[in-house]
Design an enzyme around this catalytic site. Structure first.
Site: not given
Lengths: 330, 330
Positions: B56, B218
């Protein structure tokens, strides 16, 4: 093609609306397509203008602001801005001390910036120009006579911006940009081509195990197709090309640049390899940028720019800058 | 799969080497995998720790520095950091005034941060925690009981960092993060899934005309598969979902976030549409971030986070910050 756009025709206009809304310190003229500082040109300061085809964001509009550019002109995707547009930017940047055009070496850009400079001189604005050609990959290309201008342009815009802010005159700023170009070399490798919205398909096709070695920022071909390899080997290939052209050594700045579609976690991994390689070859990396600074739409890949530093360049690099894409104060 | 890596096993270690080399203001412990400030914890200041799975970036390591986090813990890709790692970060961040854990609501993260907090309390460090759950897309998900924590985490880390720097105590900083979470809603849309290196193929498959509406960070499924549409319509879909859950109005901060594989030119176009939509629905966008701030590897797409502002939040947002990924001074 799936892109986050309204239509291929509106990509630039929509992005300029977004930039204007996001950055009140910028003034965006939607008719002439000039991005300049909201406060107008600083009287007595050398004006700095750059531009080129769109698709390389944050280059150049993201570098307009105190300590860097005065105005930027985005052309259509991968297409030079037109002379009238560059002229409007030159006027916007003119504070009476002359204007420097920082031009990447592509045939259309060189021609259109030259025409704009002549038009500006007709209006009694003194214009100087430096053509950046730092890409070691190929001598000529589909877009270029001579070498292409790539990542060193970011470095040059920062150095020139600092010098101009500190009161350097047009000749001195021009000399500094020439020096950054002379001291810089770049090399890019693509894993997957970017897609121009109006074309709708990737600019070139690579097999599942292929990479383009020496790729340009518009997806122009490089030196050869190679096989996919660990990042350590790809970085070494790029740095060997750079080192063969201008041997590395001493203190250097490294721009480890993403081409738009490669995540930051991979760019940091590539940067680690670049530092190891350079320090194993006698250079010391004392300044860096890691991230997406000169992109090719959603292209996956990276480029490395190495600039040999001296005390003056370090001092100018460290000077305060306040733009959408590059910002620090000291 | 073509990725700029040495091997799927070394991605995190290589990226941490790169971060350490690029940012001398950070201290990277390669054994414990803790990223903290090079100067160590400031005595008497509340310590701020965040973390979560890698992939991320720049979240969370890129937000360590003055005015934001004291330490960050990156887990494996899309996998929670472990309790001992979080404990080490908590100790690194402890300046005697207590430590706040800012945790995104994923089952593994919540559990491991809670265990680490207990271990830290055994060592007489007072720990408080806020679980972020700003994503309006789904109530439960493959990774979550309840809502997922996404973009508001960036906003919370900035606000908390400013408050802690200004001397707020643990209860006050905790209250502010809770308030940011309460005042924020997020929604994401993916055009193409990211690829986890160890998996080697995209996390989900979308048809050439499909998008995932309400996607998680995700690649978790969202509310539904939709058809590709102009960015104006995709942005409206996201903002309608946000508005249905917490009606927009007054001054707001908008984070128009890229998921890692979408170029900046498209994000600015999306931001323009977001501003138009919000201002047509009674809100005024007075602060913004446009770019890749909480990504999903090379996933193509965007998310929008809207935070309702008040004077205190604006003041803290505008306070100086000096981290690799977020930096300004006033």
């Amino acid at each position: 093609m799936k892109k986050l756009i309204n239509s291929p025709d509106s990509v630039i206009a929509d992005a300029l609306r977004g930039m204007a809304a996001a950055h009140p310190a910028l003034s965006v003229d939607h008719d002439t397509r000039v991005i300049s500082r909201a406060g107008g040109a600083a009287q007595g300061k050398v004006g700095l203008v750059s531009g080129g085809g769109s698709g390389h964001e944050p280059l150049h509009g993201g570098y307009v602001g105190p300590g860097m550019l005065d105005a930027a002109v985005p052309g259509e995707i991968y297409t030079s801005p037109v002379p009238d547009q560059i002229l409007a930017a030159t006027k916007a940047a003119d504070g009476g001390a002359g204007v420097l055009h920082i031009v990447k070496n592509y045939t259309g850009d060189v021609l259109n910036f030259r025409m704009a400079a002549e038009l500006a001189e007709d209006e009694d604005i003194r214009v100087s120009a430096v053509v950046m050609n730092d890409d070691t990959a190929v001598e000529d290309s589909t877009f270029t006579a001579g070498r292409r201008g790539t990542g060193a342009t970011v470095v040059a815009e920062k150095i020139a911006g600092a010098a101009a802010a500190q009161g350097a005159d047009l000749d001195a700023v021009t000399r500094l940009v020439t020096e950054v170009n002379d001291r810089s070399r770049s090399f890019g490798i693509a894993l997957h081509a970017g897609t121009v919205p109006a074309a709708g398909t990737p600019g070139f096709e690579l097999g599942p195990d292929e990479v383009e070695l020496g790729v340009g920022i518009h997806g122009e071909p490089g030196r050869e197709r190679g096989s996919m390899a660990p990042v350590r080997d790809l970085v070494a290939y790029a740095l060997e090309a750079i080192n063969a052209d201008r041997p590395v050594g001493g203190d250097v700045l490294v721009l480890l640049n993403g081409q738009g579609g490669t995540p930051l976690i991979e760019l940091y991994g590539a940067y680690a390899e670049a530092v190891d390689w350079l320090e194993g070859h006698g250079a010391t990396v004392t300044r860096n940028l890691v991230g997406n600074y000169i992109t090719s739409l959603d292209q996956a890949g990276f480029s490395i720019t190495v600039t040999a530093l001296d005390d003056e360049l370090v001092r100018l690099w460290d000077a305060p800058v306040e733009t959408p894409a590059l910002r620090w104060g000291r």
